[in-house]
Design a protein around this motif. Structure first.
Motif, PDB file in Angstrom:
ATOM      1  N   THR A   1       6.433  -6.878   3.259  1.00  5.32           N
ATOM      2  CA  THR A   1       6.270  -6.105   4.403  1.00  5.32           C
ATOM      3  C   THR A   1       4.788  -6.199   4.963  1.00  5.32           C
ATOM      4  OG1 THR A   1       8.067  -4.529   3.733  1.00  5.32           O
ATOM      5  CG2 THR A   1       6.200  -3.810   5.177  1.00  5.32           C
ATOM      6  N   ALA A   2       3.787  -6.369   3.959  1.00 11.17           N
ATOM      7  CA  ALA A   2       2.512  -6.582   4.788  1.00 11.17           C
ATOM      8  C   ALA A   2       2.456  -7.757   5.774  1.00 11.17           C
ATOM      9  CB  ALA A   2       1.615  -6.409   3.470  1.00 11.17           C
TER      10      ALA A   2
ATOM     11  N   CYS B   1      -2.312  -1.326  12.837  1.00  8.59           N
ATOM     12  CA  CYS B   1      -1.048  -1.466  11.752  1.00  8.59           C
ATOM     13  C   CYS B   1      -1.064  -0.667  10.646  1.00  8.59           C
ATOM     14  CB  CYS B   1      -0.703  -2.783  11.493  1.00  8.59           C
ATOM     15  SG  CYS B   1      -1.569  -3.691  10.796  1.00  8.59           S
TER      16      CYS B   1
ATOM     17  N   THR C   1     -14.704  -7.440   5.531  1.00  6.40           N
ATOM     18  CA  THR C   1     -14.204  -7.034   4.076  1.00  6.40           C
ATOM     19  C   THR C   1     -15.330  -6.198   3.494  1.00  6.40           C
ATOM     20  OG1 THR C   1     -13.201  -7.748   1.660  1.00  6.40           O
ATOM     21  CG2 THR C   1     -14.941  -9.075   3.164  1.00  6.40           C
ATOM     22  N   GLY C   2     -14.894  -5.394   2.541  1.00  5.94           N
ATOM     23  CA  GLY C   2     -15.811  -4.547   1.768  1.00  5.94           C
ATOM     24  C   GLY C   2     -16.056  -5.386   0.696  1.00  5.94           C
ATOM     25  N   ARG C   3     -15.393  -6.488   0.166  1.00  4.01           N
ATOM     26  CA  ARG C   3     -15.638  -6.859  -0.799  1.00  4.01           C
ATOM     27  C   ARG C   3     -16.391  -8.511  -0.723  1.00  4.01           C
ATOM     28  NH1 ARG C   3      -9.607  -6.671  -3.543  1.00  4.01           N
ATOM     29  NH2 ARG C   3      -8.936  -6.157  -1.377  1.00  4.01           N
TER      30      ARG C   3
ATOM     31  N   ALA D   1      -5.673   2.376   5.791  1.00  2.00           N
ATOM     32  CA  ALA D   1      -6.422   2.265   4.390  1.00  2.00           C
ATOM     33  C   ALA D   1      -7.602   3.098   4.632  1.00  2.00           C
ATOM     34  CB  ALA D   1      -6.487   0.835   4.262  1.00  2.00           C
TER      35      ALA D   1
ATOM     36  N   TYR E   1       0.818  -1.140  -0.070  1.00  2.00           N
ATOM     37  CA  TYR E   1      -0.009   0.146   0.056  1.00  2.00           C
ATOM     38  C   TYR E   1       0.900   1.354  -0.130  1.00  2.00           C
ATOM     39  CZ  TYR E   1      -4.001   3.111   1.340  1.00  2.00           C
ATOM     40  OH  TYR E   1      -4.936   3.935   1.259  1.00  2.00           O
TER      41      TYR E   1
ATOM     42  N   ARG F   1     -17.657  -4.729   5.780  1.00  2.00           N
ATOM     43  CA  ARG F   1     -16.948  -3.530   6.059  1.00  2.00           C
ATOM     44  C   ARG F   1     -17.815  -2.655   6.702  1.00  2.00           C
ATOM     45  NH1 ARG F   1     -14.002  -0.139   1.261  1.00  2.00           N
ATOM     46  NH2 ARG F   1     -12.716  -1.990   1.062  1.00  2.00           N
TER      47      ARG F   1
ATOM     48  N   VAL G   1      -7.018  -0.684   8.963  1.00  2.00           N
ATOM     49  CA  VAL G   1      -8.020   0.198   8.245  1.00  2.00           C
ATOM     50  C   VAL G   1      -7.891   1.680   9.083  1.00  2.00           C
ATOM     51  CG1 VAL G   1     -10.299   0.776   7.660  1.00  2.00           C
ATOM     52  CG2 VAL G   1      -9.558  -1.529   7.331  1.00  2.00           C
TER      53      VAL G   1
HETATM   54  P1  NDP Z   1      -3.932  -3.228   0.805  1.00  2.00           P
HETATM   55  O1  NDP Z   1      -4.371  -2.122   0.037  1.00  2.00           O
HETATM   56  O2  NDP Z   1      -3.734  -4.508   0.321  1.00  2.00           O
HETATM   57  O3  NDP Z   1      -5.104  -3.862   1.790  1.00  2.00           O
HETATM   58  C1  NDP Z   1      -5.832  -2.559   2.626  1.00  2.00           C
HETATM   59  C2  NDP Z   1      -7.408  -3.226   2.444  1.00  2.00           C
HETATM   60  O4  NDP Z   1      -8.153  -2.406   3.409  1.00  2.00           O
HETATM   61  C3  NDP Z   1      -8.021  -3.445   1.209  1.00  2.00           C
HETATM   62  O5  NDP Z   1      -7.713  -4.418   0.599  1.00  2.00           O
HETATM   63  C4  NDP Z   1      -9.505  -3.244   1.777  1.00  2.00           C
HETATM   64  O6  NDP Z   1      -9.928  -4.410   2.368  1.00  2.00           O
HETATM   65  C5  NDP Z   1      -9.470  -2.221   3.029  1.00  2.00           C
HETATM   66  N1  NDP Z   1      -9.638  -0.891   2.677  1.00  2.00           N
HETATM   67  C6  NDP Z   1      -9.274  -0.191   1.506  1.00  2.00           C
HETATM   68  N2  NDP Z   1      -9.826   1.075   1.676  1.00  2.00           N
HETATM   69  C7  NDP Z   1     -10.591   1.056   2.589  1.00  2.00           C
HETATM   70  C8  NDP Z   1     -11.586   2.409   3.069  1.00  2.00           C
HETATM   71  N3  NDP Z   1     -11.622   3.338   2.622  1.00  2.00           N
HETATM   72  N4  NDP Z   1     -12.371   1.848   4.366  1.00  2.00           N
HETATM   73  C9  NDP Z   1     -12.319   0.349   4.821  1.00  2.00           C
HETATM   74  N5  NDP Z   1     -11.267  -0.418   4.241  1.00  2.00           N
HETATM   75  C10 NDP Z   1     -10.578  -0.066   3.273  1.00  2.00           C
HETATM   76  O7  NDP Z   1      -2.882  -2.794   1.725  1.00  2.00           O
HETATM   77  P2  NDP Z   1      -1.931  -3.501   2.660  1.00  2.00           P
HETATM   78  O8  NDP Z   1      -2.474  -4.618   3.343  1.00  2.00           O
HETATM   79  O9  NDP Z   1      -0.472  -3.552   2.040  1.00  2.00           O
HETATM   80  O10 NDP Z   1      -1.706  -2.372   3.751  1.00  2.00           O
HETATM   81  C11 NDP Z   1      -2.708  -2.280   4.861  1.00  2.00           C
HETATM   82  C12 NDP Z   1      -2.452  -1.020   5.601  1.00  2.00           C
HETATM   83  O11 NDP Z   1      -1.579  -1.377   6.393  1.00  2.00           O
HETATM   84  C13 NDP Z   1      -2.320   0.422   4.942  1.00  2.00           C
HETATM   85  O12 NDP Z   1      -2.631   1.444   5.547  1.00  2.00           O
HETATM   86  C14 NDP Z   1      -0.460   0.089   5.192  1.00  2.00           C
HETATM   87  O13 NDP Z   1      -0.109   1.517   4.813  1.00  2.00           O
HETATM   88  C15 NDP Z   1      -0.432  -0.265   6.324  1.00  2.00           C
HETATM   89  N6  NDP Z   1       0.810  -0.892   6.682  1.00  2.00           N
HETATM   90  C16 NDP Z   1       1.524  -0.593   7.937  1.00  2.00           C
HETATM   91  C17 NDP Z   1       2.594  -1.022   8.241  1.00  2.00           C
HETATM   92  C18 NDP Z   1       3.149  -0.731   9.478  1.00  2.00           C
HETATM   93  O14 NDP Z   1       4.482  -0.772   9.699  1.00  2.00           O
HETATM   94  N7  NDP Z   1       2.664  -0.584  10.268  1.00  2.00           N
HETATM   95  C19 NDP Z   1       3.271  -1.986   7.173  1.00  2.00           C
HETATM   96  C20 NDP Z   1       2.506  -2.329   6.263  1.00  2.00           C
HETATM   97  C21 NDP Z   1       1.378  -1.933   5.902  1.00  2.00           C
HETATM   98  P3  NDP Z   1     -11.189  -5.129   2.009  1.00  2.00           P
HETATM   99  O15 NDP Z   1     -11.487  -4.897   0.349  1.00  2.00           O
HETATM  100  O16 NDP Z   1     -11.165  -6.636   2.500  1.00  2.00           O
HETATM  101  O17 NDP Z   1     -12.373  -4.501   2.745  1.00  2.00           O
END
Ligand code: NDP
Length: 329
Positions: A131-132, A246, A183-185, A249, A46, A203, A225
Protein backbone atom coordinates in the motif's frame (compact mmCIF):
# COMPACT_ATOMS: atom_id res chain seq x y z
CA UNK A 1 -11.86 -31.22 11.42
CA UNK A 2 -11.85 -28.04 9.32
CA UNK A 3 -8.47 -26.67 8.18
CA UNK A 4 -7.02 -24.14 10.57
CA UNK A 5 -4.57 -21.36 9.81
CA UNK A 6 -2.53 -18.95 11.90
CA UNK A 7 -3.81 -15.40 12.42
CA UNK A 8 -2.94 -12.31 14.44
CA UNK A 9 -5.88 -11.00 16.43
CA UNK A 10 -6.04 -7.63 18.20
CA UNK A 11 -8.57 -7.42 21.02
CA UNK A 12 -9.71 -4.92 23.63
CA UNK A 13 -10.85 -5.57 27.20
CA UNK A 14 -13.64 -3.82 29.12
CA UNK A 15 -11.24 -0.98 30.02
CA UNK A 16 -10.41 -0.59 26.33
CA UNK A 17 -6.90 -1.90 26.94
CA UNK A 18 -5.60 -3.37 23.68
CA UNK A 19 -3.75 -6.70 23.33
CA UNK A 20 -2.38 -8.70 20.44
CA UNK A 21 -2.16 -12.49 20.15
CA UNK A 22 -1.43 -15.21 17.60
CA UNK A 23 -4.34 -17.61 17.24
CA UNK A 24 -5.71 -20.35 14.97
CA UNK A 25 -8.79 -19.63 12.83
CA UNK A 26 -10.88 -21.62 10.36
CA UNK A 27 -12.64 -20.29 7.27
CA UNK A 28 -15.87 -20.24 9.30
CA UNK A 29 -14.32 -17.50 11.48
CA UNK A 30 -13.74 -15.15 8.53
CA UNK A 31 -16.06 -12.26 7.78
CA UNK A 32 -18.52 -12.00 4.90
CA UNK A 33 -17.32 -11.72 1.31
CA UNK A 34 -17.62 -13.47 -2.03
CA UNK A 35 -13.94 -14.35 -2.63
CA UNK A 36 -11.67 -16.40 -0.35
CA UNK A 37 -7.95 -15.94 -0.93
CA UNK A 38 -4.89 -17.88 0.27
CA UNK A 39 -2.68 -15.05 1.53
CA UNK A 40 0.84 -15.65 0.15
CA UNK A 41 2.48 -12.33 0.95
CA UNK A 42 1.61 -9.27 2.96
CA UNK A 43 3.53 -6.39 4.44
CA UNK A 44 3.85 -4.07 7.42
CA UNK A 45 2.69 -0.54 6.62
CA UNK A 46 2.77 2.40 9.03
CA UNK A 47 -0.99 1.99 9.47
CA UNK A 48 -0.51 -1.67 10.44
CA UNK A 49 2.00 -0.49 13.04
CA UNK A 50 -0.61 1.87 14.48
CA UNK A 51 -3.23 -0.92 14.45
CA UNK A 52 -1.07 -3.49 16.24
CA UNK A 53 0.44 -1.13 18.80
CA UNK A 54 -2.81 0.79 19.34
CA UNK A 55 -0.92 4.06 18.83
CA UNK A 56 -3.54 5.33 16.40
CA UNK A 57 -7.28 4.72 16.01
CA UNK A 58 -6.99 2.40 13.02
CA UNK A 59 -8.93 -0.61 14.37
CA UNK A 60 -12.65 0.12 14.45
CA UNK A 61 -14.02 -3.38 15.07
CA UNK A 62 -13.04 -5.71 17.88
CA UNK A 63 -11.55 -8.25 17.78
CA UNK A 64 -9.85 -7.82 14.42
CA UNK A 65 -7.28 -9.47 12.20
CA UNK A 66 -5.12 -6.48 11.13
CA UNK A 67 -3.18 -6.14 7.87
CA UNK A 68 -4.29 -3.66 5.18
CA UNK A 69 -2.88 -5.37 2.10
CA UNK A 70 -2.09 -8.78 0.69
CA UNK A 71 -1.34 -10.71 -2.48
CA UNK A 72 -2.37 -14.30 -3.01
CA UNK A 73 -4.38 -16.87 -4.94
CA UNK A 74 -8.16 -17.21 -5.10
CA UNK A 75 -9.32 -20.41 -3.39
CA UNK A 76 -13.03 -19.98 -4.05
CA UNK A 77 -15.25 -17.29 -5.52
CA UNK A 78 -18.88 -16.53 -6.28
CA UNK A 79 -17.87 -13.15 -7.78
CA UNK A 80 -18.12 -13.03 -11.60
CA UNK A 81 -14.65 -11.49 -12.05
CA UNK A 82 -12.67 -14.03 -10.04
CA UNK A 83 -12.04 -17.77 -10.28
CA UNK A 84 -10.08 -20.35 -8.35
CA UNK A 85 -6.37 -19.95 -9.10
CA UNK A 86 -6.50 -16.24 -10.03
CA UNK A 87 -3.63 -14.18 -8.60
CA UNK A 88 -4.89 -11.06 -6.84
CA UNK A 89 -3.87 -8.00 -4.81
CA UNK A 90 -5.84 -6.18 -2.15
CA UNK A 91 -5.13 -2.69 -0.77
CA UNK A 92 -7.35 -0.88 1.69
CA UNK A 93 -11.16 -0.71 1.51
CA UNK A 94 -11.20 -0.92 5.32
CA UNK A 95 -9.52 -4.33 5.35
CA UNK A 96 -7.38 -4.46 8.50
CA UNK A 97 -9.51 -1.64 9.97
CA UNK A 98 -13.14 -2.82 10.01
CA UNK A 99 -12.86 -6.07 8.04
CA UNK A 100 -10.58 -9.05 8.91
CA UNK A 101 -7.28 -8.41 7.17
CA UNK A 102 -4.08 -9.82 5.80
CA UNK A 103 -2.37 -11.28 8.89
CA UNK A 104 -3.97 -14.70 8.50
CA UNK A 105 -3.43 -17.66 6.20
CA UNK A 106 -6.70 -16.87 4.46
CA UNK A 107 -8.82 -13.78 3.84
CA UNK A 108 -12.42 -13.49 2.69
CA UNK A 109 -13.26 -10.19 0.99
CA UNK A 110 -15.61 -8.50 -1.47
CA UNK A 111 -14.42 -9.33 -5.01
CA UNK A 112 -14.92 -5.69 -6.06
CA UNK A 113 -11.99 -4.79 -3.81
CA UNK A 114 -9.46 -6.98 -5.65
CA UNK A 115 -7.18 -6.13 -8.56
CA UNK A 116 -5.22 -8.63 -10.66
CA UNK A 117 -1.56 -9.23 -9.86
CA UNK A 118 0.36 -7.49 -12.69
CA UNK A 119 2.17 -9.73 -15.20
CA UNK A 120 5.76 -10.48 -14.30
CA UNK A 121 5.15 -9.64 -10.63
CA UNK A 122 5.11 -12.28 -7.90
CA UNK A 123 2.96 -11.88 -4.76
CA UNK A 124 6.25 -11.08 -2.97
CA UNK A 125 7.09 -8.28 -5.47
CA UNK A 126 3.58 -6.83 -5.18
CA UNK A 127 3.91 -6.67 -1.41
CA UNK A 128 7.39 -5.14 -1.64
CA UNK A 129 5.41 -2.33 -3.28
CA UNK A 130 2.40 -2.75 -0.97
CA UNK A 131 0.00 0.00 0.00
CA UNK A 132 2.90 2.37 0.71
CA UNK A 133 4.30 1.94 -2.81
CA UNK A 134 0.90 2.07 -4.48
CA UNK A 135 0.28 5.33 -2.56
CA UNK A 136 3.63 6.67 -3.80
CA UNK A 137 2.47 5.88 -7.36
CA UNK A 138 -0.90 7.61 -6.75
CA UNK A 139 1.08 10.65 -5.55
CA UNK A 140 3.30 10.72 -8.64
CA UNK A 141 0.24 10.35 -10.89
CA UNK A 142 -1.41 13.30 -9.08
CA UNK A 143 1.66 15.49 -9.72
CA UNK A 144 1.60 14.48 -13.39
CA UNK A 145 -2.12 15.23 -13.68
CA UNK A 146 -1.42 18.63 -12.20
CA UNK A 147 1.17 19.29 -14.90
CA UNK A 148 4.44 18.88 -13.02
CA UNK A 149 6.71 17.04 -15.50
CA UNK A 150 10.45 16.58 -14.72
CA UNK A 151 11.39 19.73 -16.71
CA UNK A 152 9.40 21.93 -14.27
CA UNK A 153 12.10 21.49 -11.62
CA UNK A 154 13.08 19.36 -8.63
CA UNK A 155 10.61 17.36 -6.57
CA UNK A 156 11.07 16.88 -2.82
CA UNK A 157 10.16 13.62 -1.07
CA UNK A 158 9.77 13.71 2.73
CA UNK A 159 10.10 10.68 5.00
CA UNK A 160 12.27 9.48 2.15
CA UNK A 161 13.82 6.43 3.83
CA UNK A 162 10.36 5.10 4.79
CA UNK A 163 8.09 2.94 2.62
CA UNK A 164 6.14 5.60 0.70
CA UNK A 165 9.26 7.75 0.45
CA UNK A 166 11.59 5.03 -0.84
CA UNK A 167 9.20 3.94 -3.58
CA UNK A 168 8.45 7.58 -4.51
CA UNK A 169 12.20 8.29 -4.85
CA UNK A 170 12.68 5.21 -7.05
CA UNK A 171 9.70 5.98 -9.32
CA UNK A 172 10.37 9.72 -9.67
CA UNK A 173 14.02 9.21 -10.51
CA UNK A 174 13.18 6.55 -13.12
CA UNK A 175 10.76 9.06 -14.70
CA UNK A 176 13.59 11.60 -14.95
CA UNK A 177 12.81 13.92 -12.03
CA UNK A 178 15.57 15.59 -10.01
CA UNK A 179 14.66 14.12 -6.62
CA UNK A 180 15.50 15.87 -3.34
CA UNK A 181 15.13 13.32 -0.55
CA UNK A 182 14.48 14.57 2.98
CA UNK A 183 15.42 12.16 5.74
CA UNK A 184 16.06 12.18 9.47
CA UNK A 185 18.49 9.32 9.01
CA UNK A 186 21.69 10.68 7.51
CA UNK A 187 23.11 7.16 7.59
CA UNK A 188 20.61 6.24 4.84
CA UNK A 189 22.04 8.77 2.36
CA UNK A 190 23.82 6.14 0.28
CA UNK A 191 20.67 4.00 0.25
CA UNK A 192 18.62 6.97 -1.03
CA UNK A 193 21.22 7.90 -3.63
CA UNK A 194 21.16 4.28 -4.78
CA UNK A 195 17.39 4.56 -5.27
CA UNK A 196 17.94 7.61 -7.47
CA UNK A 197 17.90 10.66 -5.17
CA UNK A 198 19.97 13.50 -6.66
CA UNK A 199 20.21 15.45 -3.36
CA UNK A 200 19.71 14.58 0.29
CA UNK A 201 18.51 17.14 2.83
CA UNK A 202 18.09 16.73 6.55
CA UNK A 203 14.65 16.32 8.12
CA UNK A 204 15.45 19.22 10.46
CA UNK A 205 15.57 21.63 7.51
CA UNK A 206 11.82 21.16 7.16
CA UNK A 207 10.57 20.23 10.61
CA UNK A 208 11.05 23.52 12.50
CA UNK A 209 8.62 26.44 12.49
CA UNK A 210 8.80 28.05 9.07
CA UNK A 211 7.86 31.25 7.27
CA UNK A 212 4.63 31.71 5.30
CA UNK A 213 6.79 31.86 2.16
CA UNK A 214 10.34 30.63 1.78
CA UNK A 215 12.84 30.51 -1.05
CA UNK A 216 11.36 28.61 -4.02
CA UNK A 217 13.25 25.31 -3.97
CA UNK A 218 11.09 22.73 -5.79
CA UNK A 219 8.27 22.47 -8.31
CA UNK A 220 6.55 19.67 -6.45
CA UNK A 221 6.61 17.31 -3.54
CA UNK A 222 5.46 13.98 -2.18
CA UNK A 223 4.89 14.40 1.55
CA UNK A 224 4.55 11.40 3.87
CA UNK A 225 5.11 13.45 7.04
CA UNK A 226 2.45 16.20 7.41
CA UNK A 227 2.52 18.85 10.18
CA UNK A 228 5.23 21.57 10.05
CA UNK A 229 7.11 19.56 7.41
CA UNK A 230 4.23 19.83 4.95
CA UNK A 231 3.76 23.51 5.83
CA UNK A 232 7.44 24.15 5.05
CA UNK A 233 7.33 22.09 1.85
CA UNK A 234 4.38 24.21 0.65
CA UNK A 235 6.13 27.46 1.58
CA UNK A 236 9.16 26.51 -0.53
CA UNK A 237 7.23 25.28 -3.58
CA UNK A 238 7.76 27.40 -6.67
CA UNK A 239 5.08 29.35 -8.52
CA UNK A 240 2.28 27.08 -9.86
CA UNK A 241 3.74 23.97 -8.25
CA UNK A 242 1.94 21.21 -6.36
CA UNK A 243 2.46 18.95 -3.37
CA UNK A 244 0.86 15.53 -2.96
CA UNK A 245 0.01 15.04 0.73
CA UNK A 246 -0.30 11.39 1.61
CA UNK A 247 0.98 10.87 5.16
CA UNK A 248 1.14 11.95 8.78
CA UNK A 249 4.29 10.29 10.13
CA UNK A 250 5.24 13.63 11.75
CA UNK A 251 1.74 14.65 12.84
CA UNK A 252 -1.80 15.14 11.64
CA UNK A 253 -1.88 18.91 12.04
CA UNK A 254 -1.03 21.40 9.32
CA UNK A 255 0.28 24.67 10.78
CA UNK A 256 0.43 26.50 7.44
CA UNK A 257 -0.74 29.81 6.04
CA UNK A 258 -2.63 30.37 2.80
CA UNK A 259 0.32 32.38 1.39
CA UNK A 260 1.65 29.63 -0.94
CA UNK A 261 -1.85 29.09 -2.36
CA UNK A 262 -2.86 32.71 -2.92
CA UNK A 263 0.51 34.29 -3.71
CA UNK A 264 2.18 31.48 -5.67
CA UNK A 265 -0.78 29.47 -6.97
CA UNK A 266 0.59 26.36 -5.27
CA UNK A 267 -1.81 23.38 -5.03
CA UNK A 268 -2.16 20.82 -2.29
CA UNK A 269 -3.18 17.45 -3.73
CA UNK A 270 -4.84 15.02 -1.31
CA UNK A 271 -3.97 11.36 -1.77
CA UNK A 272 -6.12 8.54 -0.39
CA UNK A 273 -5.34 4.95 -1.23
CA UNK A 274 -8.04 3.26 0.86
CA UNK A 275 -11.18 4.22 -1.04
CA UNK A 276 -9.50 5.12 -4.36
CA UNK A 277 -11.75 4.06 -7.26
CA UNK A 278 -10.91 0.85 -9.08
CA UNK A 279 -9.92 2.55 -12.37
CA UNK A 280 -7.26 4.59 -10.53
CA UNK A 281 -5.96 1.48 -8.75
CA UNK A 282 -5.68 -0.44 -12.03
CA UNK A 283 -3.79 2.46 -13.58
CA UNK A 284 -1.49 2.77 -10.55
CA UNK A 285 -0.62 -0.94 -10.55
CA UNK A 286 -0.06 -0.86 -14.33
CA UNK A 287 2.28 2.11 -13.91
CA UNK A 288 4.10 0.34 -11.07
CA UNK A 289 4.73 -2.50 -13.53
CA UNK A 290 6.41 -0.12 -15.99
CA UNK A 291 7.85 2.74 -13.90
CA UNK A 292 9.38 0.96 -10.92
CA UNK A 293 12.66 -0.79 -11.43
CA UNK A 294 12.42 -4.33 -9.97
CA UNK A 295 16.12 -4.17 -9.04
CA UNK A 296 15.42 -1.08 -6.92
CA UNK A 297 12.38 -2.80 -5.43
CA UNK A 298 14.71 -5.54 -4.17
CA UNK A 299 17.10 -2.94 -2.76
CA UNK A 300 14.36 -1.16 -0.81
CA UNK A 301 12.67 -4.22 0.72
CA UNK A 302 13.49 -6.76 3.40
CA UNK A 303 11.69 -10.04 4.01
CA UNK A 304 10.29 -11.34 7.26
CA UNK A 305 7.90 -14.16 8.15
CA UNK A 306 4.59 -14.33 10.01
CA UNK A 307 6.31 -14.53 13.39
CA UNK A 308 8.11 -11.21 12.81
CA UNK A 309 4.99 -9.10 12.09
CA UNK A 310 4.38 -7.79 15.63
CA UNK A 311 7.99 -6.71 16.14
CA UNK A 312 8.06 -5.00 12.72
CA UNK A 313 4.82 -3.20 13.64
CA UNK A 314 6.50 -1.78 16.74
CA UNK A 315 9.58 -0.80 14.74
CA UNK A 316 7.67 1.04 12.01
CA UNK A 317 5.86 3.38 14.42
CA UNK A 318 9.25 4.17 15.98
CA UNK A 319 10.63 5.10 12.53
CA UNK A 320 13.15 2.22 12.61
CA UNK A 321 12.15 0.53 9.35
CA UNK A 322 14.02 1.30 6.16
CA UNK A 323 12.01 1.03 2.94
CA UNK A 324 9.48 -1.79 2.78
CA UNK A 325 8.98 -4.94 4.84
CA UNK A 326 7.52 -7.94 2.99
CA UNK A 327 5.96 -10.80 4.93
CA UNK A 328 6.21 -14.17 3.18
CA UNK A 329 3.40 -16.16 4.78
P1 NDP B 1 7.25 4.55 7.25
O1 NDP B 1 7.28 4.51 8.72
O2 NDP B 1 7.88 3.47 6.46
O3 NDP B 1 7.86 5.93 6.74
C1 NDP B 1 7.61 7.16 7.37
C2 NDP B 1 8.89 7.95 7.36
O4 NDP B 1 8.60 9.26 7.84
C3 NDP B 1 9.96 7.42 8.30
O5 NDP B 1 10.73 6.40 7.72
C4 NDP B 1 10.78 8.67 8.52
O6 NDP B 1 11.58 8.88 7.36
C5 NDP B 1 9.72 9.77 8.53
N1 NDP B 1 9.31 10.12 9.90
C6 NDP B 1 8.91 9.28 10.87
N2 NDP B 1 8.59 9.96 11.99
C7 NDP B 1 8.81 11.27 11.70
C8 NDP B 1 8.67 12.46 12.45
N3 NDP B 1 8.25 12.46 13.71
N4 NDP B 1 8.97 13.62 11.82
C9 NDP B 1 9.39 13.65 10.55
N5 NDP B 1 9.54 12.53 9.80
C10 NDP B 1 9.25 11.36 10.37
O7 NDP B 1 5.69 4.67 6.85
P2 NDP B 1 5.03 4.53 5.39
O8 NDP B 1 6.00 5.00 4.39
O9 NDP B 1 4.41 3.20 5.28
O10 NDP B 1 3.87 5.60 5.53
C11 NDP B 1 4.20 6.99 5.56
C12 NDP B 1 2.96 7.80 5.87
O11 NDP B 1 2.04 7.68 4.79
C13 NDP B 1 2.22 7.33 7.13
O12 NDP B 1 1.75 8.45 7.83
C14 NDP B 1 1.07 6.52 6.58
O13 NDP B 1 -0.01 6.48 7.43
C15 NDP B 1 0.77 7.29 5.30
N6 NDP B 1 0.09 6.51 4.29
C16 NDP B 1 -1.03 7.06 3.76
C17 NDP B 1 -1.72 6.41 2.78
C18 NDP B 1 -2.87 7.09 2.13
O14 NDP B 1 -3.74 6.42 1.59
N7 NDP B 1 -2.90 8.39 2.15
C19 NDP B 1 -1.36 5.05 2.36
C20 NDP B 1 -0.09 4.57 2.94
C21 NDP B 1 0.58 5.30 3.89
P3 NDP B 1 13.12 9.34 7.46
O15 NDP B 1 13.76 8.40 8.46
O16 NDP B 1 13.64 9.20 6.09
O17 NDP B 1 13.09 10.75 7.95
Amino acid sequence: MPDTFKAILVSRDEDKKQSVAVTELTEADLMEGDVTVAVEATTVNYKDGLAITGKGPVVRRWPLVPGIDFAGTVLSSSHPDWHEGDKVILNGWGVGETHYGAYAGRARVNGDWLVPLPDRMSPHDAMAVGTAGYTAMLSVMALERHGIPPRRGPVVVTGAAGGVGSVAVAILSKLGYHVIASTGRGAESAYLTGLGAAEIISREELSGPGKPLGKERWAGGVDAVGSTTLANVLSMTSYGGAVAACGLAGGMDLPATVAPFILRGVSLLGIDSVMAPKALRLEAWKRIGTDLDLGKLKALSTTIHFDGIVEAARDIVEGRIRGRVVVDM
